[in-house]
Design an enzyme around this catalytic site. Sequence first.
Site, mmCIF file in Angstrom:
data_model
loop_
_atom_site.group_PDB
_atom_site.id
_atom_site.type_symbol
_atom_site.label_atom_id
_atom_site.label_comp_id
_atom_site.label_asym_id
_atom_site.label_seq_id
_atom_site.Cartn_x
_atom_site.Cartn_y
_atom_site.Cartn_z
ATOM 1 N N ASP A 164 2.319 -1.491 -4.034
ATOM 2 C CA ASP A 164 2.380 -2.680 -3.154
ATOM 3 C C ASP A 164 1.041 -3.380 -2.920
ATOM 4 O O ASP A 164 0.769 -3.839 -1.798
ATOM 5 C CB ASP A 164 3.007 -2.288 -1.801
ATOM 6 C CG ASP A 164 4.422 -1.761 -1.940
ATOM 7 O OD1 ASP A 164 4.922 -1.708 -3.073
ATOM 8 O OD2 ASP A 164 5.013 -1.389 -0.913
ATOM 9 N N LYS B 199 11.038 -2.944 -5.038
ATOM 10 C CA LYS B 199 11.715 -2.037 -4.112
ATOM 11 C C LYS B 199 11.996 -2.744 -2.788
ATOM 12 O O LYS B 199 11.139 -3.459 -2.274
ATOM 13 C CB LYS B 199 10.862 -0.776 -3.901
ATOM 14 C CG LYS B 199 9.496 -1.030 -3.275
ATOM 15 C CD LYS B 199 8.679 0.255 -3.291
ATOM 16 C CE LYS B 199 7.349 0.132 -2.591
ATOM 17 N NZ LYS B 199 7.390 -0.111 -1.167
ATOM 18 N N CYS C 63 4.120 3.024 2.893
ATOM 19 C CA CYS C 63 4.747 3.056 1.562
ATOM 20 C C CYS C 63 4.189 4.149 0.652
ATOM 21 O O CYS C 63 4.929 4.713 -0.158
ATOM 22 C CB CYS C 63 4.641 1.688 0.908
ATOM 23 S SG CYS C 63 5.720 0.489 1.730
HETATM 24 N N1 TIU Z 1 3.749 -1.275 1.533
HETATM 25 C C1 TIU Z 1 3.835 -0.886 2.805
HETATM 26 O O1 TIU Z 1 3.170 0.038 3.230
HETATM 27 N N2 TIU Z 1 4.693 -1.612 3.638
HETATM 28 C C2 TIU Z 1 4.482 -1.759 4.987
HETATM 29 O O2 TIU Z 1 5.264 -2.422 5.660
HETATM 30 N N3 TIU Z 1 3.378 -1.175 5.511
HETATM 31 C C3 TIU Z 1 2.916 -1.289 6.792
HETATM 32 O O3 TIU Z 1 1.954 -0.587 7.122
HETATM 33 N N4 TIU Z 1 3.492 -2.138 7.615
#
Ligand code: TIU
Length: 225
Positions: free
Chosen positions: A26, A131, A164
């Site tokens: 991500d 995802k 994530c």
């Molecule tokens: N990629 C990921 O970690 N999504 C999140 O929403 N992370 C947060 O820390 N909010």
Amino acid sequence: MTRLSIGAEPYRFNSDPARTALIIIDMQRDFVEPGGFGASLGNDVTPLRRAIAPIAATLAAARAAGLLVIHTREGHRPDLSDLPIAKKTRGHPVCGIGDAGPMGRILVRGEPGHAIIDSLAPIDGEPVIDKPGKGAFYATDLDTILRQRNIASLILCGVTTEVCVHTTLREANDRGFECLVLSDGTASYFPQFHEAALAMVTAQGGIFGWVSDSAALVAALQGDG
Ligand code: TIU
């Protein structure tokens, strides 16, 4: 290189490079740039940017060593049909998932904010996993892709450490993969959560796996670890 051996906690991490994948989680504009999903949740995105350079160095070394590289992106279909109402409404954001922001609709596939940042952009042959959730295995074909390639070990980096990355780590661990997390290749909006999340990996003899850093990994990939 016939064997990858990396100085790590709680002890050395050894793997077969032909059966090892680097998973970059991500690294999207929506998380690391102002005006995206992360910012919409009330976060300062600055701490996340610390992970970019270590991941770039890791990515270059992994490509040179011929490791399988996989990228993930969190996001939703433009019609939001895969967006649980709980996720849409959580935190009562003023500008939430699917709403228009400065980088397009927040966390929606195909929008500018959903893209992986240019400096870590995937190249041909590197699978990109879209995802809808925090974990990269849930509702995706990641497990199928890894098993087709006979992958046994995963090197995890990306953002955020306790969300994530950790969710994916836990999913992977329960599926039998050996997992190494990069301490400087991960980051959180909350430094204390980053530290705690890394400590959780290596506690209890490595209950979820191993932690190392990009310098140790790059050295090992270059054959002088
Ligand atoms: N990629 C990921 O970690 N999504 C999140 O929403 N992370 C947060 O820390 N909010």
